[in-house]
Design a protein around this motif. Structure first.
Motif, PDB file in Angstrom:
ATOM      1  N   ALA A   1       0.825  -1.211   0.000  1.00  0.00           N
ATOM      2  CA  ALA A   1       0.000   0.000   0.000  1.00  0.00           C
ATOM      3  C   ALA A   1       0.859   1.261   0.000  1.00  0.00           C
ATOM      4  N   GLN A   2       1.970   1.224   0.717  1.00  0.00           N
ATOM      5  CA  GLN A   2       2.849   2.399   0.827  1.00  0.00           C
ATOM      6  C   GLN A   2       3.656   2.643  -0.441  1.00  0.00           C
ATOM      7  N   HIS A   3       3.953   1.587  -1.178  1.00  0.00           N
ATOM      8  CA  HIS A   3       4.824   1.696  -2.360  1.00  0.00           C
ATOM      9  C   HIS A   3       4.118   1.099  -3.578  1.00  0.00           C
ATOM     10  N   PRO A   4       3.315   1.882  -4.275  1.00  0.00           N
ATOM     11  CA  PRO A   4       2.600   1.369  -5.449  1.00  0.00           C
ATOM     12  C   PRO A   4       3.520   0.837  -6.535  1.00  0.00           C
ATOM     13  N   ASP A   5       4.780   1.289  -6.526  1.00  0.00           N
ATOM     14  CA  ASP A   5       5.742   0.838  -7.532  1.00  0.00           C
ATOM     15  C   ASP A   5       6.598  -0.322  -7.043  1.00  0.00           C
ATOM     16  N   LEU A   6       6.216  -0.932  -5.939  1.00  0.00           N
ATOM     17  CA  LEU A   6       6.995  -2.035  -5.396  1.00  0.00           C
ATOM     18  C   LEU A   6       6.917  -3.231  -6.337  1.00  0.00           C
ATOM     19  N   ALA A   7       8.095  -3.762  -6.700  1.00  0.00           N
ATOM     20  CA  ALA A   7       8.140  -4.903  -7.621  1.00  0.00           C
ATOM     21  C   ALA A   7       8.000  -6.223  -6.897  1.00  0.00           C
ATOM     22  N   GLY A   8       8.486  -6.287  -5.641  1.00  0.00           N
ATOM     23  CA  GLY A   8       8.428  -7.542  -4.908  1.00  0.00           C
ATOM     24  C   GLY A   8       8.977  -7.392  -3.506  1.00  0.00           C
TER      25      GLY A   8
ATOM     26  N   PRO B   1       9.507  -9.401 -13.216  1.00  0.00           N
ATOM     27  CA  PRO B   1       8.059  -9.405 -13.500  1.00  0.00           C
ATOM     28  C   PRO B   1       7.507 -10.808 -13.752  1.00  0.00           C
ATOM     29  N   ALA B   2       8.344 -11.728 -14.228  1.00  0.00           N
ATOM     30  CA  ALA B   2       7.889 -13.091 -14.506  1.00  0.00           C
ATOM     31  C   ALA B   2       7.572 -13.864 -13.230  1.00  0.00           C
ATOM     32  N   SER B   3       7.967 -13.334 -12.062  1.00  0.00           N
ATOM     33  CA  SER B   3       7.688 -14.011 -10.790  1.00  0.00           C
ATOM     34  C   SER B   3       6.279 -13.732 -10.277  1.00  0.00           C
ATOM     35  N   ARG B   4       5.626 -12.730 -10.837  1.00  0.00           N
ATOM     36  CA  ARG B   4       4.261 -12.403 -10.389  1.00  0.00           C
ATOM     37  C   ARG B   4       3.305 -13.536 -10.745  1.00  0.00           C
ATOM     38  N   GLY B   5       2.446 -13.871  -9.793  1.00  0.00           N
ATOM     39  CA  GLY B   5       1.456 -14.907 -10.037  1.00  0.00           C
ATOM     40  C   GLY B   5       1.946 -16.321  -9.815  1.00  0.00           C
ATOM     41  N   LEU B   6       3.192 -16.476  -9.334  1.00  0.00           N
ATOM     42  CA  LEU B   6       3.725 -17.819  -9.079  1.00  0.00           C
ATOM     43  C   LEU B   6       3.538 -18.250  -7.628  1.00  0.00           C
TER      44      LEU B   6
ATOM     45  N   HIS C   1      15.935 -21.525 -12.242  1.00  0.00           N
ATOM     46  CA  HIS C   1      17.306 -21.315 -11.770  1.00  0.00           C
ATOM     47  C   HIS C   1      17.682 -19.836 -11.870  1.00  0.00           C
ATOM     48  N   VAL C   2      18.554 -19.435 -10.962  1.00  0.00           N
ATOM     49  CA  VAL C   2      19.055 -18.063 -10.965  1.00  0.00           C
ATOM     50  C   VAL C   2      20.495 -18.107 -11.450  1.00  0.00           C
ATOM     51  N   ASP C   3      20.702 -17.732 -12.702  1.00  0.00           N
ATOM     52  CA  ASP C   3      22.042 -17.716 -13.284  1.00  0.00           C
ATOM     53  C   ASP C   3      22.549 -16.291 -13.382  1.00  0.00           C
ATOM     54  N   ALA C   4      23.816 -16.146 -13.695  1.00  0.00           N
ATOM     55  CA  ALA C   4      24.424 -14.817 -13.718  1.00  0.00           C
ATOM     56  C   ALA C   4      23.788 -13.916 -14.765  1.00  0.00           C
ATOM     57  N   ASP C   5      23.398 -14.501 -15.906  1.00  0.00           N
ATOM     58  CA  ASP C   5      22.881 -13.665 -16.995  1.00  0.00           C
ATOM     59  C   ASP C   5      21.375 -13.468 -16.949  1.00  0.00           C
ATOM     60  N   ARG C   6      20.641 -14.439 -16.327  1.00  0.00           N
ATOM     61  CA  ARG C   6      19.180 -14.310 -16.308  1.00  0.00           C
ATOM     62  C   ARG C   6      18.586 -15.314 -15.326  1.00  0.00           C
ATOM     63  N   ILE C   7      17.285 -15.111 -15.057  1.00  0.00           N
ATOM     64  CA  ILE C   7      16.518 -16.060 -14.268  1.00  0.00           C
ATOM     65  C   ILE C   7      15.720 -16.910 -15.248  1.00  0.00           C
ATOM     66  N   SER C   8      15.890 -18.220 -15.157  1.00  0.00           N
ATOM     67  CA  SER C   8      15.188 -19.132 -16.063  1.00  0.00           C
ATOM     68  C   SER C   8      14.033 -19.793 -15.320  1.00  0.00           C
ATOM     69  N   HIS C   9      12.805 -19.500 -15.739  1.00  0.00           N
ATOM     70  CA  HIS C   9      11.628 -20.148 -15.176  1.00  0.00           C
ATOM     71  C   HIS C   9      11.246 -21.314 -16.084  1.00  0.00           C
ATOM     72  N   TRP C  10      11.211 -22.524 -15.526  1.00  0.00           N
ATOM     73  CA  TRP C  10      10.940 -23.710 -16.326  1.00  0.00           C
ATOM     74  C   TRP C  10       9.474 -24.121 -16.296  1.00  0.00           C
ATOM     75  N   ARG C  11       8.785 -23.813 -15.229  1.00  0.00           N
ATOM     76  CA  ARG C  11       7.387 -24.218 -15.121  1.00  0.00           C
ATOM     77  C   ARG C  11       6.676 -23.318 -14.124  1.00  0.00           C
TER      78      ARG C  11
ATOM     79  N   LEU D   1      -1.475 -14.478   1.952  1.00  0.00           N
ATOM     80  CA  LEU D   1      -1.217 -13.132   1.434  1.00  0.00           C
ATOM     81  C   LEU D   1      -2.279 -12.742   0.409  1.00  0.00           C
ATOM     82  N   PRO D   2      -2.949 -11.618   0.597  1.00  0.00           N
ATOM     83  CA  PRO D   2      -4.010 -11.203  -0.316  1.00  0.00           C
ATOM     84  C   PRO D   2      -3.470 -10.433  -1.519  1.00  0.00           C
ATOM     85  N   THR D   3      -2.445 -10.974  -2.166  1.00  0.00           N
ATOM     86  CA  THR D   3      -1.795 -10.264  -3.256  1.00  0.00           C
ATOM     87  C   THR D   3      -1.042 -11.241  -4.151  1.00  0.00           C
ATOM     88  N   ASP D   4      -0.857 -10.865  -5.407  1.00  0.00           N
ATOM     89  CA  ASP D   4      -0.001 -11.617  -6.328  1.00  0.00           C
ATOM     90  C   ASP D   4       1.375 -10.987  -6.446  1.00  0.00           C
TER      91      ASP D   4
END
Length: 333
Positions: free
Chosen positions: A84-91, A148-153, A190-200, A112-115
């Motif tokens: 509520a305090q930070h509308p621009d909060l990413a996570g 942003p790809a972590s939202r909704g997981l 996995h969290v790699d140096a160049d990117r985060i890879s979401h498999w499922r 938690l009542p949020t995605d």
């Protein structure tokens, strides 16, 4: 490129603990040195600024063995307040001791009542230890929370460069760095140096509107775990009922049975209104419905381990005492 804004809530644990010297990686709880606050932890990892705009959020810094219902309610309230305090909060990242980390993560995922992406992380070696995993786990968690790809997981658990679903992950080793694993289904990414890879994506998530509201629940229904062993006589069942247990979880003999004496005691408890859930001490796999247990009113935990089955049963009992409704939650949550 604008960096994501990520809040880090520090609850204590090994990730924020200090030993007497760099080789003090085992008995550091006896060092007498204070657990780092969120501000101190974030300040101790200046490279966080490379990946996000980090807000350090103070919280009670304690070992995770001391965390329970009151702290869980406070965490939910704090995350709601931050959004509520930070509308621009990413996570949000919650740093946590590993002893009960999986329980906190699963409870948050159900309440938690949020995605908004929420990531729980910890460490196996103290912040001051040689080759500590604390700093890298914190950086990885902040990166995942800001993605942003972590939202909704749902709530995620990130350690050792792996991304796990809160429902599925469990601690499997007392001291090894690869302790957190998802036995039946594996990692989400996995969290790699160049990117985060979401498999499922996880499929066992309650919709936001269907999650449990615990902010008005000052006390949790009492739910105890009965660890089944050869020759178990049911004494523990009677003791827990005498202490006021509204629910029991059986850490049953694989594939989810208890001894005859325990079964008799638990069946009696069901008759008197206690909810009884059959889990397994095996560490993986479902407990399967059987005719004889079903006729007596036992509920199956599916593949939830005993400690997580306890969390779900506690929450279910804040809403209903109906066996069919509780059983339905164990098939979907």
């Amino acid at each position: 490129m604008t960096k994501p804004k990520v809040a880090v809530i520090g609850t204590g644990g090994t990730i924020a603990s200090q030993g007497l010297h760099p080789l003090d990686t085992q008995d550091y709880a006896s060092s007498g040195r204070p657990i780092l606050t969120a501000d101190e932890l974030v300040a101790g990892v200046p490279d966080l600024a490379r990946v996000a705009e980090v807000i350090a959020v103070p919280f009670t810094a304690i070992p995770s063995t001391a965390i329970g219902w009151a702290e869980w309610r406070a965490l939910v309230a704090k995350i709601v307040e931050l959004e509520a305090q930070h509308p621009d909060l990413a996570g949000v990242v919650v740093t946590h001791g590993t002893a009960t980390l999986e329980e906190t993560a699963y409870l948050l995922s159900l309440t938690l009542p949020t995605d908004l992406p929420v990531v729980v992380t910890g460490a196996q070696r103290p912040f001051t230890g040689l080759s500590s995993d604390a700093a890298m786990n914190l950086v990885a968690a902040v990166r995942v929370a800001g993605d942003p790809a972590s939202r909704g997981l749902g709530v995620l658990v990130v350690l050792n460069d792996e991304v796990h679903a809160a429902r599925e992950v469990t601690k499997t080793s007392t001291g090894r760095l690869q302790t957190f694993r998802s036995p039946d289904v594996g990692v989400l990414g996995h969290v790699d140096a160049d990117r985060i890879s979401h498999w499922r994506r996880p499929t066992r998530l309650l919709p936001v509107a269907g999650r449990f509201d615990i902010l008005g629940q000052e006390r949790a229904p009492r739910v105890d775990v009965v660890y089944s062993v050869a020759g178990g006589d049911g004494v523990a069942v009677h003791a827990f009922l005498a202490a006021g247990a509204a629910g029991l979880v059986a850490a049953g003999l694989a594939p989810g049975f208890v001894t005859p004496a325990e079964r008799t005691a638990m069946a009696e408890a069901i008759v008197h209104g206690c909810a009884v859930v059959l889990s397994s001490r095996a560490g993986s796999g479902r407990t399967f419905p059987t005719r004889r247990y079903g006729e007596e009113g036992f509920i199956n935990a599916d593949n939830l381990n005993p400690q997580k089955a306890r969390i779900l049963l506690m929450l279910a009992l804040t809403r209903t005492r109906d066996r069919a409704e509780i059983a339905g939650l164990f098939r979907t949550a």
